[in-house]
Design an enzyme around this catalytic site. Structure first.
Site, PDB file in Angstrom:
ATOM      1  N   ARG A  35       0.820  -1.218   0.000  1.00  0.00           N
ATOM      2  CA  ARG A  35       0.000   0.000   0.000  1.00  0.00           C
ATOM      3  C   ARG A  35       0.852   1.265   0.000  1.00  0.00           C
ATOM      4  O   ARG A  35       0.446   2.285  -0.559  1.00  0.00           O
ATOM      5  CB  ARG A  35      -0.950  -0.006   1.198  1.00  0.00           C
ATOM      6  N   GLY A 354     -12.835  -8.817  -1.900  1.00  0.00           N
ATOM      7  CA  GLY A 354     -12.820  -9.905  -0.914  1.00  0.00           C
ATOM      8  C   GLY A 354     -11.622 -10.826  -1.041  1.00  0.00           C
ATOM      9  O   GLY A 354     -10.493 -10.389  -1.214  1.00  0.00           O
TER      10      GLY A 354
END
Ligand code: AMP
Length: 396
Positions: A35, A354
């Protein structure tokens, strides 16, 4: 799209919402830097223009309380390493000390603010709190796709204080483009592969996607609700009896819309939900009691391969077997290989939402597909056809 390339940041302070909600080990080392790396291009663009960057993020779930375990100070050195600039840190995200730190910030400098969620106003989307944040920068950039589906102060509300000076960062722009490629502009035939455990959690996606795709593969635990609804025997396989009517309705809608639906024809069945269970390949509609389908069978994989290789645009959401157990991971791995092959042949492939991202990373397909989404919930809501508040706030 209001992208960062339309702005010159020379002499400007960019207030950037990043997603630095990264995993930390017991010694507060960052165990997955994806990230941070994903936010780097946006930060570098601001600095190379001659601007300065003020980074704001949440970390974990402190629920409005200060919690030193969840302080962003732990990641400051790692962010410095990755960006290649020493990142300064300030122990709050609003208030006088923070305003002093930002007003002293020089071109080329980077400041990381403390965890936004130490203030409960963040998740409440409090306007006064958002206004305080807005005082810190001249331009607002949202580059946090992972929280774009939340109308929080730093992701959505703050944008209204920058009516002319707000834009998407590179990461968020890439996510939006990838979704558009699948949902609107993708080359045909467009294929969606939906796996995962339950029909109930995917129903809104299925209904939305039927208008966008030519082919739909339904796999994983969802299979059995469809098979039973059509009169098959699914034994002890996961099945939502109360969703059988819905399943038939989906098939009817698909037919009306000219969408070809592909459902497994055979499965790897087990006599227990256990990696060491006894197994056998069975027709999907002839699974006796005491047995449950935990992965796709060989005929099914051959069918899926043909559909995948014939597609030009592919969306993959959800594993097609219980991939967490080694003996039932073959279907999901095979699917990844077929998508890899299709991508090499020129198809655009997007994986998102997900558990599919976890599966893709676990089996090393990350670099083999065209794009892996960075936002689980945000991607699911996008596929459901919802406009994400963090994206709408920039477009307004
Ligand atoms: P989702 O979060 O809905 O994408 O579901 C992911 C989960 O579905 C994973 O944990 C898989 O183990 C599970 N899953 C996939 N296929 C099956 C199956 N045949 N039976 C039970 N669970 C499954």
């Amino acid at each position: 799209m209001k992208t960062i390339d339309t702005i010159n940041f020379e002499g400007k302070k960019a207030l950037i919402r990043v997603d630095f909600n990264v995993p930390l080990d017991a010694d507060f080392n960052v165990t997955d830097t994806n990230r941070i790396e994903a936010a780097k291009p946006t930060i570098i663009k601001v600095l190379e223009d001659g601007g300065s960057a003020i980074l704001m993020s949440h970390l974990g779930r402190p629920k409005g309380q200060k919690n030193s375990d969840l302080s962003l100070k732990h990641i400051c050195d790692k962010v410095s390493d990755i960006i290649g600039v020493e990142v300064k840190f300030v122990e709050d995200c609003i208030g006088e000390e923070v305003e002093n730190a930002t007003s002293n910030l020089q071109s080329g400098e980077v400041l990381l603010l403390e965890n936004l969620r130490f203030h409960d106003e963040e998740e409440k989307g409090d306007e006064t709190f958002a206004k305080q944040l807005s005082k810190l920068g001249d331009v607002y950039i949202n580059d946090a796709f992972g929280t774009a589906h939340r109308a929080h102060a730093s992701t959505t509300i703050v944008a209204k204080f920058f009516p002319e000076n707000k834009c998407f960062g590179y990461l968020l722009a890439k996510e939006i483009e990838a979704i558009e490629k699948v949902m609107q502009t993708g080359e045909k035939p467009v294929l969606a592969i939906l796996g995962g455990a339950k029909v109930s959690s995917k129903i809104t996606i299925i209904e939305n996607i039927l208008d966008k795709v030519d082919h739909l593969i339904i796999g994983g635990g969802m299979t059995y609700t469809f098979v039973k609804a059509k009169g098959g025997e699914v034994g002890d396989s996961i099945c939502e009896d109360d969703k059988m009517e819905l399943a038939l309705d989906i098939l009817k809608q698909a037919k009306e819309k000219g969408v070809q639906v592909h459902i497994p024809v055979d499965v790897l069945a087990a006599d227990d939900f256990n990696n060491n269970a006894n197994t056998q390949v069975l027709d999907v509609d002839k699974i006796p009691s005491g047995w449950q389908g935990l992965d796709a069978g060989p005929k099914t994989l051959k069918n899926f391969k043909d559909v995948i290789l014939a597609s030009k645009t592919i969306l993959w959401n959800g594993p097609i077997g219980v991939f967490e157990m080694e003996n039932f991971a073959n279907g999901t791995i095979s699917l990844g290989n077929f998508i890899d092959q299709a991508t090499k042949n020129g198809a655009f492939s997007l994986v998102g939402g997900g558990d599919s991202v976890a599966a893709v990373k676990q089996f090393g397909f990350e670099d083999k597909v065209s794009y892996v989404s960075t936002g689980g919930g945000a991607m699911l809501e996008s596929l459901e056809g919802k406009t994400l508040p963090g994206i709408a706030a920039i477009l307004e």
